[in-house]
Design an enzyme around this catalytic site. Sequence first.
Site, PDB file in Angstrom:
ATOM      1  N   CYS A 100       0.948  -1.305  -0.129  1.00 10.60           N
ATOM      2  CA  CYS A 100       0.008  -0.007  -0.088  1.00 10.60           C
ATOM      3  C   CYS A 100       0.731   1.167  -0.088  1.00 10.60           C
ATOM      4  O   CYS A 100       0.588   2.182  -0.693  1.00 10.60           O
ATOM      5  CB  CYS A 100      -0.944   0.014   1.252  1.00 10.60           C
ATOM      6  N   CYS A 196      -5.354  -2.234   7.237  1.00 14.75           N
ATOM      7  CA  CYS A 196      -6.280  -1.026   7.016  1.00 14.75           C
ATOM      8  C   CYS A 196      -7.626  -1.152   6.624  1.00 14.75           C
ATOM      9  O   CYS A 196      -8.608  -0.854   7.275  1.00 14.75           O
ATOM     10  CB  CYS A 196      -5.717  -0.006   6.094  1.00 14.75           C
TER      11      CYS A 196
END
Length: 383
Positions: A100, A196
């Site tokens: 990410c 997340c």
Amino acid sequence: MTKRRVVVGMSGGVDSSVTAWLLKEQGYDVVGLFMKNWEDDDDGEYCSTRQDWIDVVSVADLIGIDVEAVNFAAEYKDRVFAEFLREYSAGRTPNPDVLCNAEIKFKAFLDHAMSLGAQTIATGHYARVRERDGRFELLKAFDHTKDQSYFLHRLNQAQLSKTMFPLGEIPKTRVREIAAQIGLPNAKKKDSTGICFIGERPFRDFLNRYLPTKPGPMKTPDGKTVGEHIGLAFYTFGQRKGIGLGGSKDGSGEPWFVAAKDIASNTLYVVQGHDHPWLRSRELVAGNVSWVAGEPPADGARCGAKTRYRQADAPCAFGRAAQAGDERFSLVFDEPQWAVTPGQSAVLYDGDVCLGGGIIESAATGRAGTAPAGRAPALVEAR
């Protein structure tokens, strides 16, 4: 004189909020940017996107900066989540936060920030960037207990040259003090934990939404069947909880740990005892490499390495692949490492300087760093 524009990635948390305030105090033209990287697919019990955005707006109003939201959910699913599922399907345990950072926060986000007229971006990560002789180095944060360079090791020179980490030289305790002193509305907000897009929900429940169960035998190193697993994707090396085994009467009575996966036979191997030789590795091989300076260390170089976040740097020797064109590398550790896991990142350091790293493909286990006799030959190893 025109102020230098910095776009700050704001998550609604304390770290990114203090980052924005510090840069504003230093005279930068600060713009906050809130990224939505996951489309909420439930009733909000686990996802906090709405509240995070409210917190970002409240902080921006207090410190006097403009803020906007951008949706990178499509990019995230294509570049990060798809790879996450592929790795788990193959029996490995990926770290989506590493990908990410490289693909979203310091690529899609960086590109968007540049389109807003920014010269630099900043985030609330605990790390440092240092320019030396025209090159950029990624360093650990001064507060080693909060250092996040492990997750940033895939950043390249172009990305680092446009990045600031204002919290890299500030202890976490001081960041909390600043938040309270300036009256940030989220000053007491807890730090986020977990992956997340999963939030605080049970990981196995989340993964089962996307990957089917595939039961198979659970065996010991000598081939004895001691139970049944629900699917290799739902277990990781070194796992203790959730295996479903207690201390066997004819065994040592010690806790069980996941030690290996045989993809060909859909077998999960488990061992008893934290110090079992199948859980210890002296060597590993890693691929899909990324070097901060653009090139690897010298063959035979001594360095420190982490095979998991918050692990102390383990002294080791770096080895380049012998075959031309093969970018993989090997590490030989001075001392055996516990539960080295395929799919995780092996990150190299020279003191505080992060050199880069790669994705672990295989690890040799056993008493002398080689596979013990009788171990299944088709374990999760090279891609």
